[in-house]
Design a protein around this motif. Structure first.
Motif, PDB file in Angstrom:
ATOM      1  N   ILE A  27      -0.239  -2.963  -6.094  1.00 33.03           N
ATOM      2  CA  ILE A  27      -1.012  -1.722  -6.173  1.00 33.03           C
ATOM      3  C   ILE A  27      -2.356  -1.836  -5.460  1.00 33.03           C
ATOM      4  N   TYR A  28      -3.002  -3.012  -5.579  1.00 29.02           N
ATOM      5  CA  TYR A  28      -4.324  -3.168  -4.966  1.00 29.02           C
ATOM      6  C   TYR A  28      -4.270  -2.949  -3.455  1.00 29.02           C
ATOM      7  N   ALA A  29      -3.235  -3.447  -2.823  1.00 32.35           N
ATOM      8  CA  ALA A  29      -3.133  -3.382  -1.358  1.00 32.35           C
ATOM      9  C   ALA A  29      -2.346  -2.160  -0.881  1.00 32.35           C
ATOM     10  N   ALA A  30      -1.683  -1.465  -1.780  1.00 35.99           N
ATOM     11  CA  ALA A  30      -0.774  -0.382  -1.392  1.00 35.99           C
ATOM     12  C   ALA A  30      -1.511   0.790  -0.767  1.00 35.99           C
ATOM     13  N   ASP A  31      -0.844   1.481   0.168  1.00 34.54           N
ATOM     14  CA  ASP A  31      -1.388   2.758   0.643  1.00 34.54           C
ATOM     15  C   ASP A  31      -0.751   3.932  -0.110  1.00 34.54           C
ATOM     16  N   VAL A  32       0.476   3.743  -0.571  1.00 38.69           N
ATOM     17  CA  VAL A  32       1.139   4.787  -1.366  1.00 38.69           C
ATOM     18  C   VAL A  32       1.638   4.163  -2.669  1.00 38.69           C
ATOM     19  N   VAL A  33       1.254   4.766  -3.790  1.00 35.91           N
ATOM     20  CA  VAL A  33       1.670   4.251  -5.102  1.00 35.91           C
ATOM     21  C   VAL A  33       2.417   5.341  -5.860  1.00 35.91           C
ATOM     22  N   LEU A  34       3.598   4.998  -6.333  1.00 33.94           N
ATOM     23  CA  LEU A  34       4.350   5.917  -7.189  1.00 33.94           C
ATOM     24  C   LEU A  34       4.077   5.528  -8.629  1.00 33.94           C
ATOM     25  N   VAL A  35       3.453   6.430  -9.374  1.00 27.91           N
ATOM     26  CA  VAL A  35       3.095   6.126 -10.759  1.00 27.91           C
ATOM     27  C   VAL A  35       3.767   7.097 -11.725  1.00 27.91           C
ATOM     28  N   PRO A  36       4.944   6.746 -12.212  1.00 28.63           N
ATOM     29  CA  PRO A  36       5.552   7.597 -13.231  1.00 28.63           C
ATOM     30  C   PRO A  36       4.807   7.395 -14.546  1.00 28.63           C
ATOM     31  N   LEU A  37       4.489   8.480 -15.226  1.00 26.37           N
ATOM     32  CA  LEU A  37       3.805   8.445 -16.535  1.00 26.37           C
ATOM     33  C   LEU A  37       2.485   7.680 -16.502  1.00 26.37           C
ATOM     34  N   GLU A  38       1.651   7.986 -15.561  1.00 26.98           N
ATOM     35  CA  GLU A  38       0.362   7.294 -15.460  1.00 26.98           C
ATOM     36  C   GLU A  38      -0.688   8.034 -16.279  1.00 26.98           C
ATOM     37  N   ASP A  39      -1.799   7.336 -16.505  1.00 32.18           N
ATOM     38  CA  ASP A  39      -2.914   7.901 -17.230  1.00 32.18           C
ATOM     39  C   ASP A  39      -3.913   8.520 -16.244  1.00 32.18           C
ATOM     40  N   GLY A  40      -4.613   9.550 -16.708  1.00 29.87           N
ATOM     41  CA  GLY A  40      -5.532  10.294 -15.846  1.00 29.87           C
ATOM     42  C   GLY A  40      -6.617   9.442 -15.209  1.00 29.87           C
ATOM     43  N   ASP A  41      -7.258   8.586 -16.016  1.00 30.77           N
ATOM     44  CA  ASP A  41      -8.349   7.758 -15.492  1.00 30.77           C
ATOM     45  C   ASP A  41      -7.894   6.887 -14.329  1.00 30.77           C
ATOM     46  N   ARG A  42      -6.719   6.271 -14.522  1.00 32.97           N
ATOM     47  CA  ARG A  42      -6.251   5.352 -13.482  1.00 32.97           C
ATOM     48  C   ARG A  42      -5.813   6.109 -12.239  1.00 32.97           C
ATOM     49  N   THR A  43      -5.213   7.263 -12.438  1.00 27.62           N
ATOM     50  CA  THR A  43      -4.825   8.083 -11.287  1.00 27.62           C
ATOM     51  C   THR A  43      -6.053   8.434 -10.460  1.00 27.62           C
ATOM     52  N   GLU A  44      -7.111   8.863 -11.151  1.00 26.90           N
ATOM     53  CA  GLU A  44      -8.344   9.229 -10.444  1.00 26.90           C
ATOM     54  C   GLU A  44      -8.934   8.023  -9.720  1.00 26.90           C
ATOM     55  N   ALA A  45      -8.924   6.861 -10.382  1.00 25.27           N
ATOM     56  CA  ALA A  45      -9.487   5.650  -9.762  1.00 25.27           C
ATOM     57  C   ALA A  45      -8.678   5.245  -8.520  1.00 25.27           C
ATOM     58  N   LEU A  46      -7.363   5.378  -8.592  1.00 21.36           N
ATOM     59  CA  LEU A  46      -6.526   5.032  -7.426  1.00 21.36           C
ATOM     60  C   LEU A  46      -6.790   6.001  -6.274  1.00 21.36           C
ATOM     61  N   ARG A  47      -6.991   7.274  -6.602  1.00 24.29           N
ATOM     62  CA  ARG A  47      -7.319   8.246  -5.544  1.00 24.29           C
ATOM     63  C   ARG A  47      -8.651   7.888  -4.882  1.00 24.29           C
ATOM     64  N   ARG A  48      -9.627   7.498  -5.715  1.00 25.61           N
ATOM     65  CA  ARG A  48     -10.939   7.157  -5.155  1.00 25.61           C
ATOM     66  C   ARG A  48     -10.871   5.920  -4.274  1.00 25.61           C
ATOM     67  N   MET A  49      -9.842   5.073  -4.488  1.00 22.70           N
ATOM     68  CA  MET A  49      -9.646   3.918  -3.612  1.00 22.70           C
ATOM     69  C   MET A  49      -8.983   4.340  -2.302  1.00 22.70           C
ATOM     70  N   GLY A  50      -8.684   5.626  -2.157  1.00 23.73           N
ATOM     71  CA  GLY A  50      -8.133   6.127  -0.904  1.00 23.73           C
ATOM     72  C   GLY A  50      -6.615   6.098  -0.824  1.00 23.73           C
ATOM     73  N   LYS A  51      -5.968   5.838  -1.961  1.00 19.69           N
ATOM     74  CA  LYS A  51      -4.511   5.750  -1.932  1.00 19.69           C
ATOM     75  C   LYS A  51      -3.863   7.117  -2.093  1.00 19.69           C
TER      76      LYS A  51
END
Ligand code: ATP
Ligand code: MG
Length: 264
Positions: free
Chosen positions: A152-176
């Motif tokens: 996930i750290y290095a990924a450009d595209v992440v598929l997150v089934p049933l993810e939590d809002g905070d983490r989704t937002e943080a992954l977006r802010r990382m540019g993914k």
């Protein structure tokens, strides 16, 4: 699960529930996973327990995003491991994605159990277990920020089934590019993801795999343009309209079950 008759009208739903309960008994689904599942069941009822048309569009865009990625990763939590381990492995194979265990309530035992479930389903390698989860997502606290440096750290595209809002937002802010599968079109995850699939994970993953098999030969520019033309906010509005229309129709038609009561 023998107690569920083959013709029971809610059989599919009950079988899913049993799988999640079994995951709790085995110890790799957290108790909170039951609550998440119950919330999902409720929204599944509202969409009619089948893939709504706008979700098909999102699933196609998700397939294009995964196929055009440099490093796609599929994130797996306890509920997903309980409900659809084979579908995860099959989709990863088709789009060439890595698979990573990613838990809200991380424990080494749970990580290893989910790794075992995925390997039994055919996964060759599972990231994010133990020492492998050595990188951190900025802005998140405690164990929730730990991810695999090769995943996930290095990924450009992440598929997150049933993810939590905070983490989704943080992954977006990382540019993914974040592809979420979430039955609740109103959750923070749904609103923050790049592509939100409002569908049950057990239907969504095979649907994405089917689209990926169809799109696989396309040039990268065409895949990227499918992703670019997808409007998540517009798609979520279509899902809400779909639910609203369904409820309006049901409220006109009536929903009471009819019983044929014999006289003797
Ligand atoms: P958020 O943090 O994004 O606002 P939340 O806190 O309301 O979401 P969580 O408990 O973090 O919700 O995540 C569970 C989400 O997963 C719920 O929105 C639920 O609808 C969804 N969900 C549960 N089971 C499934 C399933 N089988 N398929 C797809 N989505 C599901
Ligand atoms: Mg949440």
């Amino acid at each position: 699960m023998e107690w569920i008759p083959p013709n029971h009208p809610r059989r599919t739903s009950l079988l899913m529930r049993e799988k999640v309960v079994e995951g709790v008994r085995e110890g790799y689904v957290a108790l909170q996973g039951l609550i998440a599942h119950g919330r999902g069941e409720c929204f599944d009822y509202l969409i009619g327990e089948e893939t709504p048309p706008p979700a098909l569009e999102a699933e196609r865009a998700a397939a294009a995003a995964l196929l055009s990625a440099q490093l796609p990763v599929i994130s797996v939590n306890g509920n997903v491991a309980a409900l659809a381990p084979e579908a995860v492995v099959e989709l990863a194979r088709i789009v060439g994605a890595r698979i990573e265990v990613n838990l809200f309530y991380r424990t080494p035992e749970r990580e290893r159990q989910i790794e075992a479930v995925l390997k039994r389903a055919g996964a060759a390698e599972v990231l994010g277990v133990g020492e492998d989860a050595a990188c951190t997502i900025p802005e998140l606290f405690s164990e929730r920020r730990r991810v695999s440096c090769r995943g996930i750290y290095a990924a450009d595209v992440v598929l997150v089934p049933l993810e939590d809002g905070d983490r989704t937002e943080a992954l977006r802010r990382m540019g993914k590019t974040v592809v979420a599968v979430d039955l609740n079109p109103l959750s923070r995850t749904s609103r923050a993801a790049s592509i939100t699939i409002v569908d049950n994970v057990v239907r969504a993953l095979p649907n994405i795999a089917k689209f990926a098999a169809e799109l696989k030969g396309l040039p990268r520019e065409e895949l990227l343009s499918i992703v670019k033309n997808f409007d998540n906010d517009a798609n979520l509005r279509k899902v809400l309209e779909h639910i609203a229309r369904r409820l309006a129709e049901l409220s006109q038609r009536g929903v009471a079950l009819q019983f044929d009561v014999g006289s003797g």
